[in-house]
Design an enzyme around this catalytic site. Structure first.
Site, PDB file in Angstrom:
ATOM      1  N   HIS A   1      -0.652 -13.163 -37.552  1.00 16.54           N
ATOM      2  CA  HIS A   1      -1.961 -13.505 -38.142  1.00 16.54           C
ATOM      3  C   HIS A   1      -1.756 -14.393 -39.563  1.00 16.54           C
ATOM      4  CE1 HIS A   1      -1.828 -10.754 -41.439  1.00 16.54           C
ATOM      5  NE2 HIS A   1      -1.328  -9.815 -40.707  1.00 16.54           N
TER       6      HIS A   1
ATOM      7  N   GLU B   1      -0.958  -2.743 -36.628  1.00 19.10           N
ATOM      8  CA  GLU B   1       0.240  -2.930 -37.503  1.00 19.10           C
ATOM      9  C   GLU B   1       0.489  -1.314 -37.807  1.00 19.10           C
ATOM     10  OE1 GLU B   1       2.684  -3.824 -38.503  1.00 19.10           O
ATOM     11  OE2 GLU B   1       2.577  -5.500 -39.773  1.00 19.10           O
TER      12      GLU B   1
END
Length: 197
Positions: free
Chosen positions: A12, A82
């Site tokens: 990202h 994550e």
């Protein structure tokens, strides 16, 4: 038939915490304006590929990156979140090292329980192995994109190459960039890294 496609791992774009170096696991931060610019810049390099599947982390920063990069966001894969950093969520490596009185590294020291339990690298590797098992068959038909986060994608890369999750330390992946996992002579290989728009 041998696979011809590649797995394109997309980190990202920049967030407030990725810019400051704070570990961002469960905290769901938006992209900064420069992160949105980075994500839009990926549209060109990724447009030349034929993606047969796109999987996206459920976190806002990953979904927005995929959207701005021109990738579909309808296949959300919770295995792409994550690392759960536990006690170290929102903390920088120098800050953690100062508190412990020694050099700390996720790759050698792992996480500790905090507001969340934290995850071991082995636990993250199990998630990555599930993702890879799911997308490998699709590579016969074209490329697969995985839009997620720095540490989880580094561990996934290590697992693609047949390495222990700790080897993810070798694959620093910049915010708003992507890498390619493919084959050379039918063996898994790293075929591109830290590419950006």
């Amino acid at each position: 038939m041998s696979a011809t496609g590649e797995i394109v791992v997309v980190r990202h774009g920049q967030t407030e915490w990725s810019l400051s170096g704070q570990h961002t696991g469960v905290t769901d931060l938006p992209l900064l304006p420069e992160g949105e610019t980075q994500a839009r810049a990926l549209r060109g390099p990724l447009a030349g590929r034929t993606f047969v599947e796109v999987r996206v982390s459920p976190r806002e920063r990953a979904r927005r990156t995929a959207e701005l990069a021109g990738l579909p966001t309808d296949t959300v894969d919770p295995d792409l979140v994550e690392v759960d950093y536990g006690r170290w969520e929102g903390r920088t490596t120098p800050d953690i090292s100062a508190e412990l009185g020694r050099t700390w590294s996720l790759w050698t020291d792992g996480t500790e329980p905090g507001d969340t339990p934290g995850e071991t690298l082995a636990q993250v590797a199990q998630r990555c192995d599930r993702v890879l098992a799911g997308v490998r068959p699709r590579l016969e038909d074209g490329d697969v994109a995985l839009v997620a986060h720095g540490h989880v994608l580094r561990i996934l890369t290590a697992r693609w190459l047949g390495l222990a999750p700790e080897a993810g330390a070798l694959f620093a992946l910049h915010a708003g960039s992507f890498g390619a996992l493919g084959h050379e002579h039918d063996r898994p290989a790293l075929t591109g890294w830290n590419q950006a728009g």
